[in-house]
Design a protein around this motif. Structure first.
Motif, PDB file in Angstrom:
ATOM      1  N   ALA A   1     -11.358 -20.829   0.238  1.00  0.00           N
ATOM      2  CA  ALA A   1     -10.938 -19.570   0.854  1.00  0.00           C
ATOM      3  C   ALA A   1     -10.708 -18.550  -0.235  1.00  0.00           C
ATOM      4  CB  ALA A   1      -9.669 -19.774   1.675  1.00  0.00           C
ATOM      5  N   LEU A   2     -11.019 -17.291   0.073  1.00  0.00           N
ATOM      6  CA  LEU A   2     -10.782 -16.187  -0.858  1.00  0.00           C
ATOM      7  C   LEU A   2      -9.630 -15.350  -0.307  1.00  0.00           C
ATOM      8  CD1 LEU A   2     -14.458 -15.129  -1.646  1.00  0.00           C
ATOM      9  CD2 LEU A   2     -12.905 -16.467  -3.065  1.00  0.00           C
ATOM     10  N   PRO A   3      -8.391 -15.731  -0.647  1.00  0.00           N
ATOM     11  CA  PRO A   3      -7.247 -15.003  -0.112  1.00  0.00           C
ATOM     12  C   PRO A   3      -7.130 -13.613  -0.730  1.00  0.00           C
ATOM     13  CG  PRO A   3      -6.524 -16.656  -1.686  1.00  0.00           C
ATOM     14  CD  PRO A   3      -8.006 -16.826  -1.524  1.00  0.00           C
ATOM     15  N   ALA A   4      -6.860 -12.636   0.110  1.00  0.00           N
ATOM     16  CA  ALA A   4      -6.691 -11.259  -0.354  1.00  0.00           C
ATOM     17  C   ALA A   4      -5.409 -10.698   0.254  1.00  0.00           C
ATOM     18  CB  ALA A   4      -7.880 -10.398   0.061  1.00  0.00           C
ATOM     19  N   THR A   5      -4.840  -9.717  -0.398  1.00  0.00           N
ATOM     20  CA  THR A   5      -3.645  -9.072   0.130  1.00  0.00           C
ATOM     21  C   THR A   5      -3.852  -7.566   0.192  1.00  0.00           C
ATOM     22  OG1 THR A   5      -2.663  -8.857  -2.065  1.00  0.00           O
ATOM     23  CG2 THR A   5      -2.079 -10.821  -0.809  1.00  0.00           C
ATOM     24  N   PHE A   6      -3.054  -6.954   1.012  1.00  0.00           N
ATOM     25  CA  PHE A   6      -3.043  -5.505   1.133  1.00  0.00           C
ATOM     26  C   PHE A   6      -2.278  -4.947  -0.062  1.00  0.00           C
ATOM     27  CE2 PHE A   6      -1.250  -1.556   2.816  1.00  0.00           C
ATOM     28  CZ  PHE A   6      -2.401  -0.958   3.306  1.00  0.00           C
ATOM     29  N   ALA A   7      -2.842  -3.949  -0.741  1.00  0.00           N
ATOM     30  CA  ALA A   7      -2.183  -3.381  -1.920  1.00  0.00           C
ATOM     31  C   ALA A   7      -2.299  -1.856  -1.907  1.00  0.00           C
ATOM     32  CB  ALA A   7      -2.802  -3.930  -3.198  1.00  0.00           C
ATOM     33  N   VAL A   8      -1.323  -1.214  -2.520  1.00  0.00           N
ATOM     34  CA  VAL A   8      -1.293   0.251  -2.628  1.00  0.00           C
ATOM     35  C   VAL A   8      -1.403   0.611  -4.107  1.00  0.00           C
ATOM     36  CG1 VAL A   8       0.061   2.326  -2.183  1.00  0.00           C
ATOM     37  CG2 VAL A   8       0.176   0.390  -0.595  1.00  0.00           C
ATOM     38  N   HIS A   9      -2.318   1.556  -4.428  1.00  0.00           N
ATOM     39  CA  HIS A   9      -2.543   1.985  -5.804  1.00  0.00           C
ATOM     40  C   HIS A   9      -2.424   3.506  -5.885  1.00  0.00           C
ATOM     41  CE1 HIS A   9      -4.314  -2.001  -6.462  1.00  0.00           C
ATOM     42  NE2 HIS A   9      -4.931  -1.797  -5.324  1.00  0.00           N
ATOM     43  N   PRO A  10      -1.704   4.034  -6.871  1.00  0.00           N
ATOM     44  CA  PRO A  10      -1.660   5.491  -7.038  1.00  0.00           C
ATOM     45  C   PRO A  10      -3.070   6.036  -7.284  1.00  0.00           C
ATOM     46  CG  PRO A  10      -0.029   4.419  -8.434  1.00  0.00           C
ATOM     47  CD  PRO A  10      -0.895   3.336  -7.869  1.00  0.00           C
ATOM     48  N   TYR A  11      -3.414   7.110  -6.601  1.00  0.00           N
ATOM     49  CA  TYR A  11      -4.724   7.730  -6.776  1.00  0.00           C
ATOM     50  C   TYR A  11      -4.748   8.493  -8.096  1.00  0.00           C
ATOM     51  CZ  TYR A  11      -8.726  10.773  -6.088  1.00  0.00           C
ATOM     52  OH  TYR A  11      -9.913  11.444  -6.246  1.00  0.00           O
ATOM     53  N   THR A  12      -5.751   8.201  -8.935  1.00  0.00           N
ATOM     54  CA  THR A  12      -5.839   8.846 -10.251  1.00  0.00           C
ATOM     55  C   THR A  12      -7.147   9.603 -10.417  1.00  0.00           C
ATOM     56  OG1 THR A  12      -6.746   6.826 -11.202  1.00  0.00           O
ATOM     57  CG2 THR A  12      -4.358   7.108 -11.332  1.00  0.00           C
ATOM     58  N   GLY A  13      -7.819   9.907  -9.318  1.00  0.00           N
ATOM     59  CA  GLY A  13      -9.109  10.585  -9.393  1.00  0.00           C
ATOM     60  C   GLY A  13      -8.993  12.042  -9.802  1.00  0.00           C
ATOM     61  N   LEU A  14     -10.143  12.677  -9.936  1.00  0.00           N
ATOM     62  CA  LEU A  14     -10.200  14.060 -10.410  1.00  0.00           C
ATOM     63  C   LEU A  14      -9.733  15.081  -9.384  1.00  0.00           C
ATOM     64  CD1 LEU A  14     -13.620  13.962 -12.292  1.00  0.00           C
ATOM     65  CD2 LEU A  14     -11.320  13.942 -13.274  1.00  0.00           C
ATOM     66  N   SER A  15      -9.861  14.766  -8.113  1.00  0.00           N
ATOM     67  CA  SER A  15      -9.536  15.758  -7.082  1.00  0.00           C
ATOM     68  C   SER A  15      -8.074  15.642  -6.650  1.00  0.00           C
ATOM     69  CB  SER A  15     -10.461  15.585  -5.876  1.00  0.00           C
ATOM     70  OG  SER A  15     -10.341  14.275  -5.349  1.00  0.00           O
ATOM     71  N   GLN A  16      -7.160  15.899  -7.578  1.00  0.00           N
ATOM     72  CA  GLN A  16      -5.736  15.884  -7.278  1.00  0.00           C
ATOM     73  C   GLN A  16      -5.369  17.125  -6.458  1.00  0.00           C
ATOM     74  OE1 GLN A  16      -3.673  13.356  -8.089  1.00  0.00           O
ATOM     75  NE2 GLN A  16      -5.376  12.282  -9.040  1.00  0.00           N
ATOM     76  N   LEU A  17      -4.383  16.981  -5.595  1.00  0.00           N
ATOM     77  CA  LEU A  17      -3.920  18.090  -4.762  1.00  0.00           C
ATOM     78  C   LEU A  17      -2.425  18.313  -5.000  1.00  0.00           C
ATOM     79  CD1 LEU A  17      -5.737  17.174  -1.434  1.00  0.00           C
ATOM     80  CD2 LEU A  17      -6.376  18.945  -3.066  1.00  0.00           C
ATOM     81  N   PRO A  18      -2.082  18.988  -6.078  1.00  0.00           N
ATOM     82  CA  PRO A  18      -0.660  19.219  -6.339  1.00  0.00           C
ATOM     83  C   PRO A  18      -0.048  19.993  -5.183  1.00  0.00           C
ATOM     84  CG  PRO A  18      -1.998  19.836  -8.222  1.00  0.00           C
ATOM     85  CD  PRO A  18      -2.938  19.561  -7.088  1.00  0.00           C
ATOM     86  N   PRO A  19       1.124  19.765  -4.799  1.00  0.00           N
ATOM     87  CA  PRO A  19       2.108  18.835  -5.352  1.00  0.00           C
ATOM     88  C   PRO A  19       2.087  17.464  -4.660  1.00  0.00           C
ATOM     89  CG  PRO A  19       3.200  20.166  -3.721  1.00  0.00           C
ATOM     90  CD  PRO A  19       1.735  20.597  -3.754  1.00  0.00           C
ATOM     91  N   PHE A  20       1.004  17.121  -3.989  1.00  0.00           N
ATOM     92  CA  PHE A  20       0.962  15.887  -3.214  1.00  0.00           C
ATOM     93  C   PHE A  20       0.645  14.678  -4.100  1.00  0.00           C
ATOM     94  CE2 PHE A  20      -0.403  19.349  -0.421  1.00  0.00           C
ATOM     95  CZ  PHE A  20       0.605  19.275   0.527  1.00  0.00           C
ATOM     96  N   THR A  21       1.246  13.573  -3.753  1.00  0.00           N
ATOM     97  CA  THR A  21       0.948  12.299  -4.413  1.00  0.00           C
ATOM     98  C   THR A  21       0.115  11.490  -3.428  1.00  0.00           C
ATOM     99  OG1 THR A  21       3.047  12.372  -5.578  1.00  0.00           O
ATOM    100  CG2 THR A  21       1.940  10.238  -5.457  1.00  0.00           C
ATOM    101  N   ARG A  22      -1.071  11.063  -3.891  1.00  0.00           N
ATOM    102  CA  ARG A  22      -1.963  10.318  -2.995  1.00  0.00           C
ATOM    103  C   ARG A  22      -2.114   8.893  -3.485  1.00  0.00           C
ATOM    104  NH1 ARG A  22      -7.234  13.743  -1.904  1.00  0.00           N
ATOM    105  NH2 ARG A  22      -7.442  13.549  -4.133  1.00  0.00           N
ATOM    106  N   TYR A  23      -2.502   8.017  -2.554  1.00  0.00           N
ATOM    107  CA  TYR A  23      -2.638   6.603  -2.858  1.00  0.00           C
ATOM    108  C   TYR A  23      -3.939   6.073  -2.267  1.00  0.00           C
ATOM    109  CZ  TYR A  23       2.266   6.959  -3.998  1.00  0.00           C
ATOM    110  OH  TYR A  23       3.455   7.336  -4.558  1.00  0.00           O
ATOM    111  N   ALA A  24      -4.428   5.014  -2.881  1.00  0.00           N
ATOM    112  CA  ALA A  24      -5.575   4.283  -2.357  1.00  0.00           C
ATOM    113  C   ALA A  24      -5.065   2.940  -1.847  1.00  0.00           C
ATOM    114  CB  ALA A  24      -6.623   4.050  -3.461  1.00  0.00           C
ATOM    115  N   TYR A  25      -5.627   2.469  -0.752  1.00  0.00           N
ATOM    116  CA  TYR A  25      -5.228   1.209  -0.149  1.00  0.00           C
ATOM    117  C   TYR A  25      -6.399   0.232  -0.264  1.00  0.00           C
ATOM    118  CZ  TYR A  25      -1.566   4.117   1.749  1.00  0.00           C
ATOM    119  OH  TYR A  25      -0.514   4.980   1.876  1.00  0.00           O
ATOM    120  N   THR A  26      -6.103  -0.973  -0.714  1.00  0.00           N
ATOM    121  CA  THR A  26      -7.146  -1.992  -0.815  1.00  0.00           C
ATOM    122  C   THR A  26      -6.710  -3.240  -0.079  1.00  0.00           C
ATOM    123  OG1 THR A  26      -6.246  -2.854  -2.900  1.00  0.00           O
ATOM    124  CG2 THR A  26      -7.968  -1.172  -3.065  1.00  0.00           C
ATOM    125  N   TYR A  27      -7.714  -3.972   0.354  1.00  0.00           N
ATOM    126  CA  TYR A  27      -7.484  -5.263   0.996  1.00  0.00           C
ATOM    127  C   TYR A  27      -8.476  -6.246   0.435  1.00  0.00           C
ATOM    128  CZ  TYR A  27      -7.527  -9.038   4.353  1.00  0.00           C
ATOM    129  OH  TYR A  27      -7.470 -10.274   4.930  1.00  0.00           O
TER     130      TYR A  27
END
Length: 108
Positions: A82-108
């Motif tokens: 089995a390939l167990p995976a978990t839900f994770a939250v990562h701070p978005y560090t891409g080029l298209s930042q939208l100040p003053p908002f903090t964005r995140y990427a979600y992976t599973y």
């Protein structure tokens, strides 16, 4: 893969399920000596236990590496894990930042 005297079939529902079965079937009647290298992705959560025809394989797979199942293969052999995976939250560090908002990427 079908060739060199062996059929290899992967049966899985991934990513909708975590179980994976690799069926190894030598084409000749004499069996086949083969090193089956299973890639254990780095994103798996913990070591990956493997069974060969329902019997635990000697070592577990480590995330980010290959687990080698080296044996004499004869008849249809099922390698299951089995390939167990978990839900994770990562701070978005891409080029298209939208100040003053903090964005995140979600992976599973």
């Amino acid at each position: 893969y079908a060739g060199d005297g062996v059929n290899v079939t992967v049966v899985t529902q991934w990513p909708f399920g975590s179980s994976v079965t690799v069926l190894v079937t030598p084409l000749g009647s004499g069996g086949l000596s083969l090193d089956l290298a299973l890639r254990i992705p780095a994103w798996t959560t913990g070591d990956v236990a493997v069974t060969v025809n329902g019997v635990a394989w000697g070592t577990a797979g480590t995330p980010g590496s290959y687990l080698h199942v080296v044996r004499q293969w004869s008849g249809e052999t099922a390698v299951a894990f089995a390939l167990p995976a978990t839900f994770a939250v990562h701070p978005y560090t891409g080029l298209s930042q939208l100040p003053p908002f903090t964005r995140y990427a979600y992976t599973y």
